[in-house]
Scaffold this motif. Structure first.
Motif, PDB file in Angstrom:
ATOM      1  N   HIS A 222      27.549  -1.528  12.736  1.00  0.00           N
ATOM      2  CA  HIS A 222      26.993  -0.550  13.665  1.00  0.00           C
ATOM      3  C   HIS A 222      25.747   0.067  13.050  1.00  0.00           C
ATOM      4  N   VAL A 223      24.723   0.288  13.849  1.00  0.00           N
ATOM      5  CA  VAL A 223      23.460   0.839  13.355  1.00  0.00           C
ATOM      6  C   VAL A 223      23.066   2.025  14.230  1.00  0.00           C
ATOM      7  N   ILE A 224      22.197   2.874  13.675  1.00  0.00           N
ATOM      8  CA  ILE A 224      21.650   3.999  14.431  1.00  0.00           C
ATOM      9  C   ILE A 224      20.153   3.815  14.575  1.00  0.00           C
ATOM     10  N   LYS A 225      19.576   4.487  15.544  1.00  0.00           N
ATOM     11  CA  LYS A 225      18.154   4.355  15.823  1.00  0.00           C
ATOM     12  C   LYS A 225      17.317   4.656  14.587  1.00  0.00           C
TER      13      LYS A 225
ATOM     14  N   ASP B   9     -11.592   3.768  10.925  1.00  0.00           N
ATOM     15  CA  ASP B   9     -10.364   4.546  11.099  1.00  0.00           C
ATOM     16  C   ASP B   9      -9.329   3.772  11.928  1.00  0.00           C
ATOM     17  N   ALA B  10      -9.807   3.077  12.986  1.00  0.00           N
ATOM     18  CA  ALA B  10      -8.892   2.278  13.801  1.00  0.00           C
ATOM     19  C   ALA B  10      -8.286   1.148  12.983  1.00  0.00           C
ATOM     20  N   GLN B  11      -9.114   0.526  12.120  1.00  0.00           N
ATOM     21  CA  GLN B  11      -8.613  -0.557  11.278  1.00  0.00           C
ATOM     22  C   GLN B  11      -7.582  -0.049  10.281  1.00  0.00           C
ATOM     23  N   ILE B  12      -7.822   1.143   9.749  1.00  0.00           N
ATOM     24  CA  ILE B  12      -6.846   1.738   8.824  1.00  0.00           C
ATOM     25  C   ILE B  12      -5.528   2.001   9.546  1.00  0.00           C
ATOM     26  N   SER B  13      -5.610   2.530  10.778  1.00  0.00           N
ATOM     27  CA  SER B  13      -4.389   2.799  11.549  1.00  0.00           C
ATOM     28  C   SER B  13      -3.620   1.510  11.809  1.00  0.00           C
ATOM     29  N   GLN B  14      -4.337   0.454  12.172  1.00  0.00           N
ATOM     30  CA  GLN B  14      -3.682  -0.824  12.425  1.00  0.00           C
ATOM     31  C   GLN B  14      -3.044  -1.381  11.152  1.00  0.00           C
ATOM     32  N   SER B  15      -3.726  -1.234  10.048  1.00  0.00           N
ATOM     33  CA  SER B  15      -3.195  -1.741   8.779  1.00  0.00           C
ATOM     34  C   SER B  15      -1.958  -0.964   8.354  1.00  0.00           C
ATOM     35  N   LYS B  16      -1.970   0.354   8.588  1.00  0.00           N
ATOM     36  CA  LYS B  16      -0.780   1.151   8.282  1.00  0.00           C
ATOM     37  C   LYS B  16       0.391   0.738   9.165  1.00  0.00           C
ATOM     38  N   ALA B  17       0.103   0.492  10.455  1.00  0.00           N
ATOM     39  CA  ALA B  17       1.167   0.063  11.364  1.00  0.00           C
ATOM     40  C   ALA B  17       1.732  -1.286  10.923  1.00  0.00           C
ATOM     41  N   ALA B  18       0.837  -2.200  10.507  1.00  0.00           N
ATOM     42  CA  ALA B  18       1.300  -3.510  10.051  1.00  0.00           C
ATOM     43  C   ALA B  18       2.152  -3.385   8.796  1.00  0.00           C
ATOM     44  N   LEU B  19       1.759  -2.452   7.916  1.00  0.00           N
ATOM     45  CA  LEU B  19       2.559  -2.227   6.711  1.00  0.00           C
ATOM     46  C   LEU B  19       3.918  -1.639   7.081  1.00  0.00           C
ATOM     47  N   ASP B  20       3.937  -0.693   8.021  1.00  0.00           N
ATOM     48  CA  ASP B  20       5.212  -0.109   8.461  1.00  0.00           C
ATOM     49  C   ASP B  20       6.110  -1.167   9.067  1.00  0.00           C
ATOM     50  N   GLU B  21       5.519  -2.128   9.767  1.00  0.00           N
ATOM     51  CA  GLU B  21       6.323  -3.124  10.474  1.00  0.00           C
ATOM     52  C   GLU B  21       6.782  -4.258   9.567  1.00  0.00           C
ATOM     53  N   THR B  22       6.451  -4.180   8.295  1.00  0.00           N
ATOM     54  CA  THR B  22       7.110  -5.098   7.358  1.00  0.00           C
ATOM     55  C   THR B  22       8.553  -4.666   7.125  1.00  0.00           C
ATOM     56  N   VAL B  23       8.854  -3.438   7.561  1.00  0.00           N
ATOM     57  CA  VAL B  23      10.234  -2.948   7.546  1.00  0.00           C
ATOM     58  C   VAL B  23      10.759  -3.002   8.982  1.00  0.00           C
ATOM     59  N   LEU B  24      11.891  -3.688   9.178  1.00  0.00           N
ATOM     60  CA  LEU B  24      12.490  -3.826  10.505  1.00  0.00           C
ATOM     61  C   LEU B  24      13.492  -2.705  10.716  1.00  0.00           C
ATOM     62  N   ARG B  25      13.344  -1.983  11.848  1.00  0.00           N
ATOM     63  CA  ARG B  25      14.215  -0.846  12.116  1.00  0.00           C
ATOM     64  C   ARG B  25      14.903  -1.008  13.472  1.00  0.00           C
ATOM     65  N   ALA B  26      16.050  -0.387  13.602  1.00  0.00           N
ATOM     66  CA  ALA B  26      16.827  -0.460  14.852  1.00  0.00           C
ATOM     67  C   ALA B  26      16.132   0.337  15.942  1.00  0.00           C
ATOM     68  N   PRO B  27      15.927  -0.249  17.129  1.00  0.00           N
ATOM     69  CA  PRO B  27      15.268   0.477  18.224  1.00  0.00           C
ATOM     70  C   PRO B  27      16.182   1.457  18.948  1.00  0.00           C
ATOM     71  N   PHE B  28      17.498   1.333  18.724  1.00  0.00           N
ATOM     72  CA  PHE B  28      18.460   2.218  19.392  1.00  0.00           C
ATOM     73  C   PHE B  28      19.786   2.168  18.639  1.00  0.00           C
ATOM     74  N   ASP B  29      20.687   3.077  18.999  1.00  0.00           N
ATOM     75  CA  ASP B  29      22.046   3.026  18.454  1.00  0.00           C
ATOM     76  C   ASP B  29      22.764   1.824  19.051  1.00  0.00           C
ATOM     77  N   GLY B  30      23.436   1.068  18.201  1.00  0.00           N
ATOM     78  CA  GLY B  30      24.131  -0.100  18.731  1.00  0.00           C
ATOM     79  C   GLY B  30      24.841  -0.880  17.650  1.00  0.00           C
ATOM     80  N   SER B  31      25.163  -2.128  17.979  1.00  0.00           N
ATOM     81  CA  SER B  31      25.882  -3.016  17.067  1.00  0.00           C
ATOM     82  C   SER B  31      25.117  -4.310  16.896  1.00  0.00           C
ATOM     83  N   VAL B  32      25.262  -4.888  15.700  1.00  0.00           N
ATOM     84  CA  VAL B  32      24.619  -6.166  15.415  1.00  0.00           C
ATOM     85  C   VAL B  32      25.493  -7.278  15.981  1.00  0.00           C
ATOM     86  N   MET B  33      24.963  -8.009  16.947  1.00  0.00           N
ATOM     87  CA  MET B  33      25.709  -9.119  17.533  1.00  0.00           C
ATOM     88  C   MET B  33      25.542 -10.394  16.708  1.00  0.00           C
TER      89      MET B  33
END
Length: 371
Positions: free
Chosen positions: A93-96, A168-192
């Protein structure tokens, strides 16, 4: 020896002949009457009778399916890469926003550093361009510089300001890409399902997990296409878990697929489970019982049916003399143990349900146990 007179003897002979002749004539007449008269009628045949009543028919169906999440989704790393870690597995079970896994962030970190360095360089150039523009304005106000030099300083300042926005836009995109190297749960639920393993290289948007949301469960059934004949959305369904026979629940039909499954010709019906028990597992087998309208018709036992060269027929009994007569009918639908007749009968007519194998047109019948 006594002898009768001749005249008396002749009279006796005439009388005897007359009596014999009359007797023969009467016998012949009786024989003729018997031959020409009606044959003796057969005794009424005991049969089982049902009364034809035109009404709405509720049919019940038994269904078998399994439990699925009301909402599920597959999630992936945006840019892919080599998986460094996966924190959960099937059944967890995971949380958001919980961390589920991570890919190698080396390239994403380098792109961020490059973007930040370029932004810092542009910012330094912008500061110098602003100072040059301010100087040109002051000189122009004193009349010691030209309009051309002032315009050039203004244009250089505006160009660097635009480049800084892009950086500044390129920096924001690069930060987002770095953040998305970590996969996170979009909602509370269970791993099927977990579809990858650490060390594996995955492409962009390649599914890694399938998650089921905690916002409800569906009982999903594959049913015959006859369910499309009448609307059943909103119909209540009785549910029983096959792995927990004592667990009974109810549900409501929330979706009927309009498309046939090409593999088996069935349609998918999704039933929203009302207040599911916490012990119910995803994928668990479930049985459902549903009552739905089969339309209006004469619902009779299937045993009423017989057939002629023209098609389906039934034996209808005339009430005045209780004689059976064959009647062509139109069948709208077959149900378990019943047949729905749409045409060929009148309200209240008596129909032979059992014992019709000994009938012929005009045969008298009576209500009783069929032989």
């Amino acid at each position: 020896m006594c002898r009768y007179p001749r005249t008396i003897a002749r009279g006796l002979a005439a009388v005897t002949a007359g009596i014999l002749s009359a007797a023969l004539a009467a016998a012949a007449a009786a024989a003729q009457d018997t031959a020409q008269g009606d044959a003796p009628k057969a005794a009424p045949l005991p049969v089982t009778l049902v009364q034809a009543k035109f009404a709405s028919v509720i049919s019940r169906a038994s269904l078998t399916g399994d439990i699925e999440p009301r909402e599920s989704t597959q999630i992936a790393f945006r840019d892919g890469g080599r998986i460094l870690s996966l924190e959960v597995t099937a059944g967890d079970h995971v949380i958001k926003s919980q961390k589920l896994g991570q890919v190698d962030a080396t390239q994403a970190l380098e792109r961020l550093r490059e973007a930040e360095a370029e932004g810092e360089a542009i910012l330094a150039d912008l500061e110098r361009a602003k100072q040059d523009f301010d100087r040109q304005v002051a000189l122009f106000d004193r009349g010691v510089t030209t309009r051309v030099l002032l315009d050039e300083a203004s244009e250089a300042l505006q160009t660097l300001q635009a480049r800084l926005k892009q950086a500044d836009a390129q920096i924001s995109q690069s930060k987002a890409a770095l953040d998305e190297t970590v996969l996170r749960a979009p909602f509370d639920g269970s791993v099927m399902e977990r579809m990858a393993e650490p060390g594996q290289i995955v492409g962009p948007a390649t599914p890694v997990f399938e998650l089921a949301a905690d916002d409800g469960l569906d009982a999903v059934f594959a049913v015959p296409d006859t369910f499309l004949a009448h609307p059943i959305e909103g119909t209540e369904v009785e549910l029983r878990m096959l792995d927990q026979p004592d667990l009974m629940m109810t549900g409501t039909v929330r979706e009927v697929s309009p498309m046939l499954d090409p593999r088996n010709g069935s349609i998918t019906v999704r039933v929203s489970v009302n207040n599911p028990d916490p012990s119910v597992r995803l994928g668990a087998p479930v049985a459902g019982a549903i009552g739905y309208s089969a339309g209006a018709a004469f619902a009779l036992p299937w045993t009423v049916l017989t057939a002629t060269a023209k098609g389906p027929a039934v034996w209808v009994v005339n009430r005045p003399d209780m004689t059976a007569h064959l009647r062509q009918v139109t069948i709208s639908r077959h149900l378990t143990g019943r047949v729905l007749i749409s045409e060929g009968l009148e309200e209240g007519e008596l129909v032979v349900a059992d014992g019709s194998h000994q009938l012929y047109p005009g045969r008298p019948v009576r209500e009783g146990k069929a032989e």
